[in-house]
Design a protein around this motif. Structure first.
Motif, PDB file in Angstrom:
ATOM      1  N   PHE A   1      50.322  -0.336  13.514  1.00  0.00           N
ATOM      2  CA  PHE A   1      51.658   0.093  13.108  1.00  0.00           C
ATOM      3  C   PHE A   1      52.588  -1.114  12.972  1.00  0.00           C
ATOM      4  O   PHE A   1      53.474  -1.320  13.800  1.00  0.00           O
ATOM      5  CB  PHE A   1      52.238   1.086  14.116  1.00  0.00           C
ATOM      6  CG  PHE A   1      51.441   2.348  14.265  1.00  0.00           C
ATOM      7  CD1 PHE A   1      51.080   3.100  13.153  1.00  0.00           C
ATOM      8  CD2 PHE A   1      51.061   2.811  15.524  1.00  0.00           C
ATOM      9  CE1 PHE A   1      50.353   4.274  13.283  1.00  0.00           C
ATOM     10  CE2 PHE A   1      50.336   3.986  15.666  1.00  0.00           C
ATOM     11  CZ  PHE A   1      49.977   4.722  14.536  1.00  0.00           C
TER      12      PHE A   1
ATOM     13  N   GLU B   1      54.996  -1.420  11.246  1.00  0.00           N
ATOM     14  CA  GLU B   1      56.364  -0.929  11.086  1.00  0.00           C
ATOM     15  C   GLU B   1      57.154  -1.012  12.390  1.00  0.00           C
ATOM     16  O   GLU B   1      58.392  -0.942  12.378  1.00  0.00           O
ATOM     17  CB  GLU B   1      56.349   0.520  10.598  1.00  0.00           C
ATOM     18  CG  GLU B   1      55.702   0.732   9.248  1.00  0.00           C
ATOM     19  CD  GLU B   1      54.196   0.949   9.348  1.00  0.00           C
ATOM     20  OE1 GLU B   1      53.589   1.297   8.319  1.00  0.00           O
ATOM     21  OE2 GLU B   1      53.609   0.773  10.440  1.00  0.00           O
TER      22      GLU B   1
ATOM     23  N   ILE C   1      60.245   7.017   8.879  1.00  0.00           N
ATOM     24  CA  ILE C   1      58.808   7.245   8.963  1.00  0.00           C
ATOM     25  C   ILE C   1      58.387   7.768  10.332  1.00  0.00           C
ATOM     26  O   ILE C   1      58.983   7.415  11.350  1.00  0.00           O
ATOM     27  CB  ILE C   1      58.054   5.931   8.629  1.00  0.00           C
ATOM     28  CG1 ILE C   1      56.557   6.167   8.461  1.00  0.00           C
ATOM     29  CG2 ILE C   1      58.318   4.881   9.688  1.00  0.00           C
ATOM     30  CD1 ILE C   1      55.830   4.938   7.937  1.00  0.00           C
TER      31      ILE C   1
ATOM     32  N   LEU D   1      55.154   7.688  12.820  1.00  0.00           N
ATOM     33  CA  LEU D   1      53.888   7.025  13.117  1.00  0.00           C
ATOM     34  C   LEU D   1      53.140   7.871  14.136  1.00  0.00           C
ATOM     35  O   LEU D   1      53.666   8.172  15.206  1.00  0.00           O
ATOM     36  CB  LEU D   1      54.142   5.622  13.675  1.00  0.00           C
ATOM     37  CG  LEU D   1      55.015   4.702  12.807  1.00  0.00           C
ATOM     38  CD1 LEU D   1      55.222   3.360  13.501  1.00  0.00           C
ATOM     39  CD2 LEU D   1      54.394   4.499  11.427  1.00  0.00           C
TER      40      LEU D   1
ATOM     41  N   LYS E   1      50.687   8.264   8.922  1.00  0.00           N
ATOM     42  CA  LYS E   1      52.040   7.778   8.664  1.00  0.00           C
ATOM     43  C   LYS E   1      52.634   8.678   7.591  1.00  0.00           C
ATOM     44  O   LYS E   1      52.038   8.840   6.520  1.00  0.00           O
ATOM     45  CB  LYS E   1      52.020   6.320   8.190  1.00  0.00           C
ATOM     46  CG  LYS E   1      51.404   5.347   9.187  1.00  0.00           C
ATOM     47  CD  LYS E   1      51.386   3.924   8.643  1.00  0.00           C
ATOM     48  CE  LYS E   1      50.675   2.973   9.608  1.00  0.00           C
ATOM     49  NZ  LYS E   1      50.665   1.568   9.117  1.00  0.00           N
TER      50      LYS E   1
ATOM     51  N   ARG F   1      56.424   9.736   5.597  1.00  0.00           N
ATOM     52  CA  ARG F   1      57.788   9.275   5.336  1.00  0.00           C
ATOM     53  C   ARG F   1      58.662  10.416   4.818  1.00  0.00           C
ATOM     54  O   ARG F   1      58.213  11.277   4.064  1.00  0.00           O
ATOM     55  CB  ARG F   1      57.783   8.137   4.317  1.00  0.00           C
ATOM     56  CG  ARG F   1      59.172   7.646   3.932  1.00  0.00           C
ATOM     57  CD  ARG F   1      59.110   6.427   3.039  1.00  0.00           C
ATOM     58  NE  ARG F   1      58.693   5.252   3.815  1.00  0.00           N
ATOM     59  CZ  ARG F   1      57.759   4.401   3.442  1.00  0.00           C
ATOM     60  NH1 ARG F   1      57.117   4.584   2.306  1.00  0.00           N
ATOM     61  NH2 ARG F   1      57.451   3.364   4.185  1.00  0.00           N
TER      62      ARG F   1
END
Length: 349
Positions: free
Chosen positions: A98, A100, A250, A252, A331, A333
């Protein structure tokens, strides 16, 4: 943009994502501790399915299922009370799987005006909150990035995220319905109310409150947490969490997959309902399929970025044992277009 720490251990930078070590010769199975994307043959799949059918045939009564549901917080409190800080261990794979979670890699989400009514509601919930800055209606209001971990336990994810992102513009929220677990988070030496806000919350209960308004979060983290909630509540939980995401935000997700070793090891009398079990300590766990999760997230209006099955063969080289693990990583969004949809619908209502 504020500076972001790149002080990541060298072994973390070099760690490859799951799915890069393949077993091409079965005679070499005990040369490494784990192999990725191990394909099951038809007999293995059928045996696993038969095992779960036998488990379901001896499911607990509805009264017993209800007891485990209503006392879920009690069982998790006991769990964290027994393990205490010994349970904590860093999840070293977090930033590999991840990226992100590192602010410098985060795609900028939409800046929108938060509904005044939402702000007032959150302000009311936080009026006695000592961790909220006097200039803020809610903790973290002035942060540029806001992450939220659901089911934080004792902080296995929260503290690596806070430590890696040495960024004053980040606020990390985290909740658990175990007051004991949240207590361990707040007692951790790295807990800083200016950068982290931990609170008790049963996210599956629509009456439970959170300290931030809708459309305020960049990232929501769900790691082995949805599986602990009753399957009837999966859709409503994801739907509720989606409301707190900014457009472009998002979710996760990582959790147990169908026919994981942990599922096949359950004995008779531990099955609550199909693919849903209770452990010996009273905590519960569900085992997912890809398409099942796809439907849940898409029903909430989220766009799919990733939905993969991670089949791993872990081995004990000393005892010559093989252990088949199955996890699902996703994931999803929130589309930017939802902002326009919501504004246009409110204008016509």
């Amino acid at each position: 943009m504020a500076s972001v720490s790149t002080d990541i251990p060298e072994e973390e930078k070099l760690r490859p994502q799951f799915g890069t070590r393949f077993l091409t010769d079965k005679q070499n199975v005990f040369q490494h501790n784990a192999w990725d994307n191990v394909v099951w043959d038809e007999n293995q799949e059928q045996e696993a399915k038969q095992k779960t059918l036998e488990q379901a045939a001896h499911a607990l009564s509805l009264d017993e299922q209800e007891e485990y549901d209503t006392k879920a917080d009690v069982f998790w409190n006991d769990f964290y009370g027994i393990h205490q800080n010994r349970f904590f261990k860093d999840r070293h794979w977090l930033f590999t799987e991840f990226p992100e979670l590192n602010c410098s890699n985060l795609i900028k989400t939409e800046n929108i005006n938060i509904d005044k009514e939402d702000e007032e509601l959150v302000s009311k919930d936080n009026k006695n909150n000592q961790e909220c800055d006097k200039n803020e209606i809610y903790p973290g209001q002035n942060a540029k990035y806001r992450f939220f971990e659901v089911g934080c336990g004792v902080g296995n994810t929260v503290f690596p995220v806070v430590q890696t992102n040495n960024n004053p513009d980040l606020m990390v929220y985290c909740c658990d319905f175990s007051a004991t677990g949240v207590g361990h988070v707040k007692d951790h030496p790295d807990y800083d109310p200016n950068r982290c806000h931990a609170f008790v919350c049963d996210i599956s209960n629509p009456e439970s409150t959170v300290p931030f308004p809708e459309s305020s979060l960049d990232v929501i983290i769900m790691i082995f947490v949805l599986s602990a909630i009753h399957p009837d509540k999966f859709t409503s939980v994801i739907g509720r969490l989606t409301k707190y995401l900014k457009p472009g935000g998002i979710i996760l997700f990582r959790d147990y997959g169908r026919y994981d070793m942990a599922q096949l090891r359950f004995k008779k009398g531990r099955c609550l309902s199909e693919n849903f079990y209770v452990r010996g300590d009273g905590t519960r766990v569900y085992f997912f399929e890809q398409d099942e999760l796809r439907k849940i997230f898409k029903k909430a209006g989220l766009e799919e970025i990733q939905n993969i099955v991670d089949r791993r063969l872990q081995v004990n080289r000393g005892k010559q044992l093989k252990m088949y693990r199955v996890w699902i990583q996703c994931k999803y969004r929130k589309p930017v277009e939802l902002k326009h949809m919501s504004s246009s619908s409110s204008a016509t209502s």
